[in-house]
Scaffold this motif. Sequence first.
Motif, PDB file in Angstrom:
ATOM      1  N   ALA A 239      44.376  34.318  54.158  1.00 56.52           N
ATOM      2  CA  ALA A 239      45.820  34.072  54.145  1.00 56.52           C
ATOM      3  C   ALA A 239      46.173  32.805  53.373  1.00 56.52           C
ATOM      4  O   ALA A 239      47.148  32.777  52.604  1.00 56.52           O
ATOM      5  CB  ALA A 239      46.335  33.980  55.573  1.00 56.52           C
ATOM      6  N   GLU A 240      45.377  31.736  53.533  1.00 59.75           N
ATOM      7  CA  GLU A 240      45.651  30.482  52.827  1.00 59.75           C
ATOM      8  C   GLU A 240      45.490  30.659  51.317  1.00 59.75           C
ATOM      9  O   GLU A 240      46.259  30.091  50.528  1.00 59.75           O
ATOM     10  CB  GLU A 240      44.711  29.374  53.309  1.00 59.75           C
ATOM     11  CG  GLU A 240      44.749  29.106  54.804  1.00 59.75           C
ATOM     12  CD  GLU A 240      43.740  29.945  55.584  1.00 59.75           C
ATOM     13  OE1 GLU A 240      43.427  29.547  56.719  1.00 59.75           O
ATOM     14  OE2 GLU A 240      43.251  30.969  55.057  1.00 59.75           O
ATOM     15  N   PHE A 241      44.498  31.472  50.939  1.00 66.12           N
ATOM     16  CA  PHE A 241      44.244  31.743  49.516  1.00 66.12           C
ATOM     17  C   PHE A 241      45.430  32.499  48.927  1.00 66.12           C
ATOM     18  O   PHE A 241      45.955  32.141  47.871  1.00 66.12           O
ATOM     19  CB  PHE A 241      42.960  32.558  49.373  1.00 66.12           C
ATOM     20  CG  PHE A 241      42.474  32.708  47.961  1.00 66.12           C
ATOM     21  CD1 PHE A 241      41.463  31.884  47.477  1.00 66.12           C
ATOM     22  CD2 PHE A 241      43.016  33.649  47.102  1.00 66.12           C
ATOM     23  CE1 PHE A 241      41.001  32.012  46.173  1.00 66.12           C
ATOM     24  CE2 PHE A 241      42.573  33.785  45.809  1.00 66.12           C
ATOM     25  CZ  PHE A 241      41.561  32.957  45.333  1.00 66.12           C
ATOM     26  N   ASP A 242      45.859  33.574  49.631  1.00 61.77           N
ATOM     27  CA  ASP A 242      46.995  34.375  49.162  1.00 61.77           C
ATOM     28  C   ASP A 242      48.256  33.531  49.019  1.00 61.77           C
ATOM     29  O   ASP A 242      48.995  33.636  48.035  1.00 61.77           O
ATOM     30  CB  ASP A 242      47.279  35.527  50.135  1.00 61.77           C
ATOM     31  CG  ASP A 242      46.478  36.777  49.796  1.00 61.77           C
ATOM     32  OD1 ASP A 242      45.672  36.713  48.854  1.00 61.77           O
ATOM     33  OD2 ASP A 242      46.667  37.809  50.471  1.00 61.77           O
ATOM     34  N   ALA A 243      48.528  32.717  50.037  1.00 62.40           N
ATOM     35  CA  ALA A 243      49.752  31.920  50.049  1.00 62.40           C
ATOM     36  C   ALA A 243      49.853  31.045  48.811  1.00 62.40           C
ATOM     37  O   ALA A 243      50.942  30.866  48.244  1.00 62.40           O
ATOM     38  CB  ALA A 243      49.807  31.056  51.307  1.00 62.40           C
TER      39      ALA A 243
ATOM     40  N   LYS B 194      44.426  40.981  50.728  1.00 70.24           N
ATOM     41  CA  LYS B 194      43.011  41.298  50.546  1.00 70.24           C
ATOM     42  C   LYS B 194      42.128  40.064  50.679  1.00 70.24           C
ATOM     43  O   LYS B 194      40.913  40.186  50.809  1.00 70.24           O
ATOM     44  CB  LYS B 194      42.786  41.935  49.169  1.00 70.24           C
ATOM     45  CG  LYS B 194      43.420  43.315  49.019  1.00 70.24           C
ATOM     46  CD  LYS B 194      42.774  44.320  49.947  1.00 70.24           C
ATOM     47  CE  LYS B 194      43.331  45.715  49.750  1.00 70.24           C
ATOM     48  NZ  LYS B 194      42.707  46.688  50.695  1.00 70.24           N
ATOM     49  N   ARG B 195      42.704  38.883  50.623  1.00 71.44           N
ATOM     50  CA  ARG B 195      41.915  37.656  50.700  1.00 71.44           C
ATOM     51  C   ARG B 195      42.422  36.781  51.851  1.00 71.44           C
ATOM     52  O   ARG B 195      43.379  37.148  52.543  1.00 71.44           O
ATOM     53  CB  ARG B 195      41.972  36.904  49.376  1.00 71.44           C
ATOM     54  CG  ARG B 195      41.550  37.814  48.220  1.00 71.44           C
ATOM     55  CD  ARG B 195      41.061  37.082  47.005  1.00 71.44           C
ATOM     56  NE  ARG B 195      40.495  38.061  46.054  1.00 71.44           N
ATOM     57  CZ  ARG B 195      39.238  38.445  46.045  1.00 71.44           C
ATOM     58  NH1 ARG B 195      38.388  37.914  46.905  1.00 71.44           N
ATOM     59  NH2 ARG B 195      38.804  39.336  45.183  1.00 71.44           N
TER      60      ARG B 195
ATOM     61  N   GLY C 195      32.610  33.187  35.412  1.00 77.93           N
ATOM     62  CA  GLY C 195      33.628  32.175  35.142  1.00 77.93           C
ATOM     63  C   GLY C 195      34.666  32.115  36.257  1.00 77.93           C
ATOM     64  O   GLY C 195      35.785  31.642  36.036  1.00 77.93           O
ATOM     65  N   GLY C 196      34.268  32.599  37.448  1.00 78.82           N
ATOM     66  CA  GLY C 196      35.186  32.562  38.597  1.00 78.82           C
ATOM     67  C   GLY C 196      36.165  33.706  38.653  1.00 78.82           C
ATOM     68  O   GLY C 196      37.049  33.733  39.530  1.00 78.82           O
ATOM     69  N   ASP C 197      36.036  34.683  37.746  1.00 78.98           N
ATOM     70  CA  ASP C 197      37.008  35.781  37.660  1.00 78.98           C
ATOM     71  C   ASP C 197      36.958  36.692  38.894  1.00 78.98           C
ATOM     72  O   ASP C 197      35.940  37.306  39.194  1.00 78.98           O
ATOM     73  CB  ASP C 197      36.737  36.601  36.396  1.00 78.98           C
ATOM     74  CG  ASP C 197      37.804  37.670  36.170  1.00 78.98           C
ATOM     75  OD1 ASP C 197      38.855  37.604  36.843  1.00 78.98           O
ATOM     76  OD2 ASP C 197      37.579  38.558  35.326  1.00 78.98           O
ATOM     77  N   LEU C 198      38.067  36.789  39.595  1.00 76.57           N
ATOM     78  CA  LEU C 198      38.183  37.658  40.780  1.00 76.57           C
ATOM     79  C   LEU C 198      38.771  39.021  40.448  1.00 76.57           C
ATOM     80  O   LEU C 198      38.822  39.904  41.314  1.00 76.57           O
ATOM     81  CB  LEU C 198      39.079  36.983  41.841  1.00 76.57           C
ATOM     82  CG  LEU C 198      38.545  35.689  42.457  1.00 76.57           C
ATOM     83  CD1 LEU C 198      39.658  34.994  43.236  1.00 76.57           C
ATOM     84  CD2 LEU C 198      37.365  35.981  43.373  1.00 76.57           C
ATOM     85  N   GLY C 199      39.224  39.184  39.217  1.00 77.36           N
ATOM     86  CA  GLY C 199      39.860  40.436  38.834  1.00 77.36           C
ATOM     87  C   GLY C 199      41.254  40.555  39.453  1.00 77.36           C
ATOM     88  O   GLY C 199      41.882  39.573  39.835  1.00 77.36           O
ATOM     89  N   THR C 200      41.745  41.804  39.579  1.00 77.66           N
ATOM     90  CA  THR C 200      43.075  42.072  40.134  1.00 77.66           C
ATOM     91  C   THR C 200      42.954  42.391  41.623  1.00 77.66           C
ATOM     92  O   THR C 200      42.065  43.110  42.038  1.00 77.66           O
ATOM     93  CB  THR C 200      43.728  43.260  39.403  1.00 77.66           C
ATOM     94  OG1 THR C 200      43.828  42.944  37.995  1.00 77.66           O
ATOM     95  CG2 THR C 200      45.116  43.540  39.945  1.00 77.66           C
ATOM     96  N   PHE C 201      43.851  41.840  42.418  1.00 81.65           N
ATOM     97  CA  PHE C 201      43.833  42.122  43.862  1.00 81.65           C
ATOM     98  C   PHE C 201      45.262  42.082  44.418  1.00 81.65           C
ATOM     99  O   PHE C 201      46.153  41.445  43.859  1.00 81.65           O
ATOM    100  CB  PHE C 201      42.947  41.111  44.606  1.00 81.65           C
ATOM    101  CG  PHE C 201      43.298  39.665  44.363  1.00 81.65           C
ATOM    102  CD1 PHE C 201      44.163  38.986  45.220  1.00 81.65           C
ATOM    103  CD2 PHE C 201      42.752  38.976  43.286  1.00 81.65           C
ATOM    104  CE1 PHE C 201      44.484  37.666  45.001  1.00 81.65           C
ATOM    105  CE2 PHE C 201      43.062  37.641  43.060  1.00 81.65           C
ATOM    106  CZ  PHE C 201      43.933  36.981  43.920  1.00 81.65           C
TER     107      PHE C 201
END
Length: 479
Positions: free
Chosen positions: A448-452, A445-446, A435-441
């Motif tokens: 830069a655009e994703f984190d932002a 860790k990902r 279901g797209g679950d990435l868990g805790t991060f």
Amino acid sequence: MTNRQLGIVGAVALVMLVITIVLYSGSGASRSDFVSGTPLIQGLDTGQIHKVVVKSGEKTVTLTGTSKGLVVEEKSNYPASVKEINGLVIKCLEIRLAAKVTDKKENHKDLGVTEGHEDATTVSFIGQGRQDSPKAAGKDEDKDISGNGGEHVLVGFVKGKSAEGSMGVYVRLLGQDTVYRTEENVWLNDKPIDYIGRNLVKLDKEGVMRVEVKTDKDSYTIARDDKDNDKVVLANIPKGKKAKTWDVGSTFEALSSLDMADVMPAGKEKLDWDATYTAYLKTHISYTVQLAKKDDKHYVRVSASFPPDLKITRPAKDEKDEEVKKKAAIWEACETAPRFTRRHKDWVYELSSYDAEKLRKPFKDLVEDDLPDEIAASHILISYKGAENADEKITRTKDEAKKLAEKVLKEAKKKDADFAKLAEKHSDGPTKTKGGDLGTFKKGKRAAEFDAAAFKLKVNGISDVVETKFGFHIIKRTK
């Protein structure tokens, strides 16, 4: 004044200078019987020095004694640094000769020891009043230079080119044709600013209790934490924001060492004083810096003040050491404030952009979003042919992937939308089956655009379409 003093009016000779004069002024092998290691300047009576002139190319430095002390003429008679002038005298007295090069005047130009030569630096020690010593007279360079019997060159020299195959340089005493090679290189400051004490304010950062900054756009206060005196706190931080620790600390300590780049008389330039930086110390003295900017240059004027109604007493002999030190520091601050203001009241100083921007930093540059260090999220990845890690079966173009992502986003933001099912249906990522679950991060860790985008979301918030090298993402924060 004696020959153990720097004879410029108003100067007090440093111990270092006195030692140098004792060592070198009286020594003297004759020039006709040259001995290696002989000082270039011999027998200089520093008590007669009224002025020192340093010329290098088109640059001239004139250091003159006045009733108010030492001044630099090229800087509108700004007070000179006794330390820097003494340093110049010491360097000159310490020049030692390694070898005699030539007695022929026609060789001067090739060796760079002609006054005005592009490689030449000329230093002249000038006396005032009638010239009594017959040995000083003779050639044109030693004659009365005032035109009225007022000033004359006591001694001077020209430093020329670097000597070939040697650490030394070529030098020649004014009024003489003989050129010598020195034992070592001779470095001489040749700019007016070099002879000014550049430090404007130097505060012990441990003694600063509070800083206030006011500009035409905002104002703020940085103060020591009541519970932890080693920490400083920016006041009135908006909800959802936090202080940038390094930037706040840098602004708080901006007066721990503030140096000028140049100086000019107050009123010379019409300036708009649009910002003020004030540091308040535990000794009750405060230092204020007013700031202006014109044509990409930053200017300041500085002053200090002490509370006029504060009652202070001199330390008593029977008080404890700590209390004595505290009272003594306050008493000193009371006397320092008016003296500091008097020294600087007629001057405007130019600062480097780096120093000026610390003093007038906008409030918005001292805060950032108060984002968590760790979150949990799910995402839907719409990839395209050529994207990093894209499945070989994917044939859609980048434009087609973006259009699909925008369509899925509309579905995801509908009321009662099931994000997990949309991920299972549309996502090209490896977490599709979850279901797209990435868990805790954690942050970093990902991509830069994703984190932002992800770390700015509130819990259960959904981002707009975010592009990374992997494709287009729709992110939902879950924790």
